[in-house]
Each structure stands twice: as structure tokens, then as C-alpha cells.
Design an enzyme around this catalytic site. Sequence first.
Site, mmCIF file in Angstrom:
data_model
loop_
_atom_site.group_PDB
_atom_site.id
_atom_site.type_symbol
_atom_site.label_atom_id
_atom_site.label_comp_id
_atom_site.label_asym_id
_atom_site.label_seq_id
_atom_site.Cartn_x
_atom_site.Cartn_y
_atom_site.Cartn_z
ATOM 1 N N HIS A 1 -4.956 0.370 -0.774
ATOM 2 C CA HIS A 1 -6.006 -0.586 -1.150
ATOM 3 C C HIS A 1 -6.795 -0.856 0.127
ATOM 4 O O HIS A 1 -6.796 -0.037 1.027
ATOM 5 C CB HIS A 1 -5.358 -1.865 -1.694
ATOM 6 C CG HIS A 1 -4.507 -2.500 -0.655
ATOM 7 N ND1 HIS A 1 -3.353 -1.896 -0.210
ATOM 8 C CD2 HIS A 1 -4.691 -3.587 0.095
ATOM 9 C CE1 HIS A 1 -2.868 -2.628 0.780
ATOM 10 N NE2 HIS A 1 -3.646 -3.664 0.976
ATOM 11 N N GLY A 2 -7.406 -2.003 0.245
ATOM 12 C CA GLY A 2 -8.230 -2.322 1.418
ATOM 13 C C GLY A 2 -7.512 -2.196 2.746
ATOM 14 O O GLY A 2 -8.004 -1.571 3.682
#
Length: 166
Positions: free
Chosen positions: A18-19
Site C-alpha cells: 500500500h502507501g
Amino acid sequence: MDVKPNIKMVRIDERLIHGQGQLWIKSLGVNLAICANDKVATDSMQQSLMKSVVPQDVGLRFWNLERTAKVIWKASPSQSIFVVVSSPKDVLTLAEQGFPIEEVNVGNIHAKEGKEKVSQFIYLGKEDKEALKTLRDKYGCKFNTKTSPVSNDGSQSLENLESILG
């Protein structure tokens, strides 16, 4: 004899890629990210979401744990690799199947009933602790608890982790 693969980091993160995973990929300068997870290996929806946060020039593989442990030894020396799994148990499964693990970034394990808080982002249950202890004691694995490449937050939570594992 097999040449040891160029693994830059093995990270435990329940959210997988993810981020923050994207930040790690950039800061480590890897050209291959492996999401080693039995569920995601067969979930094209999850794979699409993760592909969207990984730079185009970085290879991305979604393999189950068994395949990851086998295929890692075929990695080319030119590949620098980031491996992410969702739990301490998954890292232990990889180690038991011959995957070379020296250090694990314990990044994000969500709070749940019966889990002990290590840091804002890490909560360990009985199974998690047993897996980490085995990794440390049987496989000589070291741990770090940096949440992101730019943070300096690892030392306090690492002390907490060490004291919880005993």
C-alpha cells in the site's frame, strides 16, 4: 551451490503493499517486489489494487508462500528484492521452507482481541510471538520495527518487542 538472492528487506505488514510499501520500494531502490501471501496469490482484485501503488519500473509478483520459498533461489543477481508478508507466521513458514531470512521489518500488525501492544502499529498475539521467537532462536533472525523509511521511530518499539519476546 545456489547464490544467495539479493533481498533488501523482508517486511511484515498486514496490509501488504500500500502507501508505506511504496515508500519502502522507492527508498530501498529495489527492482522487484514480492507479495508472498497464499490468499492474494489467487485474488486478482487485491493484486490490481496493489499494482496501482507500485512504480511501473518495479516488477511485482504475487506468489504463495511455498512458491516464494522455492523461486527466490532462482533470482538473478541483478534483482534487488523487497518481500512483504502479512504475518510473523508467514515469515516463519518461509524460513522453514529454506527461504534465506536474516532480518525482518516488523511493520504493521493490527490490534485484535488478545494481542499485546508493542507500538502504535504493532500488536502481537500468542501465535505472532511464538513465530517471532522461533525465527530469532532457531533461524538467527534479527528484527527492526521502523514503520517507514523516513521515520526514526524504530528503537523504542524494538525494545518493547525484545522485552515481549523475552
